[in-house]
Motif scaffolding. Sequence first.
Motif: not given
Lengths: 349, 272
Positions: A75, A89, A104, B168-177, B179, B183-184
């Motif tokens: 992240h 999502f 985020s 994994a996609v959410a993490a690459t978008l900048g979301a911390r674990p 988050t 949110r996911v």
Amino acid sequence: MSLQVEASLEARNFNIALDMAPGETLAVLGPNGAGKSTLLSVIAGLLKPDAGSATLNGRTLFDFSSTPDRWLAPHARGTALLAQDPLLFPHLNALENVAFGPRSTGVSKAESRSIARHWLAATDTELLADRRPGELSGGQAQRVAVARALAAGPDLLLLDEPMAALDIHAAPLMRRLLKHVLADRNAIIVTHDVLDALMLADSVIVMEDGQVSEAGATREVLNRPRSGFAAGLAGLNLLTGTARAEGVETRYGLITGTAEEQLPPGGPAAAAFRPAAVSVYLDPPHDGSPRNMLRAAITDLEPHGDAIRVRAGELAADITPAALADLGLVPGTEAYFVLKATAVTLYGT
Amino acid sequence: MFRRSGSGYTAVPRWLYVFAAVGALFVILPLLGMVAKVNWSEFIPLITSEASLAALGLSLRTSAASTALCIILGVPLALVLARGNFRGQRLLRAFVLLPLVLPPVVGGIALLYTFGRQGLLGSSLEMAGIQIAFSTVAVVLAQTFVALPFLVVSLEGALRTAGGRYEAVAATLGARPTTVLRRVTLPMVLPGLASGAVLSFARSLGEFGATLTFAGSLQGVTRTLPLEIYLQRETDADAAVALSLVLVAVAVIVVALSYRSPRLPHLARATR
């Protein structure tokens, strides 16, 4: 250099080094299982290599040569990933999906939404803002996914075969969109399609068996392939061998042609030519013009556009269906593959 | 003959329907047998007696509490089991699922020798002035012990089905674990979490053996509906049958609620 990567992962027989200039788009070509997706996962931080280091715009992504090891969480990398599937999502509508990245990273709700609207407009999907992913077509969903990746404001965009799951109508639209958004942007695009490489990328690397087998400017690699894979992509025959004074000595014999530069005799060299430039005969033809004549047993016959592609090991020739009927070729037939010297490009490898 | 028009081919041989019918009757007949025994003229007074209402109220309260406890303890367990990658993961799963196959009375004894007065933790708790065994808290613990695996199994399955790619996609978008989790992950497995919670609630409601062993049977404090039914059966069969019917009704309502919640269409997409 904006991106520098050196990484190896023994379990996957993966060992790679690459450099990218600022604003450059790099296409990664290669057969299935060559490690293309592994490369993206390593850069994105989804997969930990055994050794190596990487920096992006001066920030260290990982470094296993220092003690203690340095490893930046995914992240915190600024490397948005766009996969073959849009992976929107499912519980969020298109607008909230695109707003996810900014939201985020601490941007306010209203601000995130206005960023999201901007990118939906940029990808021509603003009318889909209220739709759930289940209500979007494959092409629409992938465009929204592009908007989502860009809205996160990544330093590097990682695209893993973004056109592979799209139908033939949606793919050209997506290619045009990517051409627009990738201009002056650092991106790595994994693709099977030489058209993607030509249209979208400034340079390409060809990966085979977890290694970079070829790297360079897109045109250069496709015009003068050094690997069989790149030659296949460019639609060229590629025979490698040793340079001689008169040409290149290959496993099919000596091939003469036009050398772009003086080839040092004894050095490694390659001969490239188009399958359409090759004629097939059952008996050696007798006339005066300087030609190459390669004898080989036919292995496969397959339709190729309007022509029939005749394969004999690494050799390919395109002939007309009528010629095929005349010659009565079947797999196993010994034939002569004949081509003019002027149709062959020779270069050192 | 069993097919509706417009439905596709299914590879179920016709003779199988006979066995399926026997299986269905095996479940339905005993319920009918019980309903036939209900003394309808006395039904309302029987189920509204002080003891009955106390037992029903206690059952609902403790089951709600143990379901909440199952969610608090079970969600992290399911996440760790589904997404984690550590030594002893399989062993941990085996132990977490043990209460599924363990006789409840054994679970009750285990709890007693842990939280009871002479138990592993009980003696320390005693010194702190906390007594757990034979209290309402013990009922909740007993129910949680037997119901937890239902939530973990159900949620872990949902997590595995949803897969880690969205995360994994959410993490690459900048979301911390954290988050990503909020949110996911959790929104995507909400149906699985809901059905797991319903199963846990139903299991808690029917819990008997561990409760009796660890919590005893004190009216209004630890005597839940199943215990009340068992007790009444000795003296007043009509009351036992009437209360059983109440328990069946509650179970039917719970199951109906969980099946009515529409399975979100995205789960099918996510598994593609």
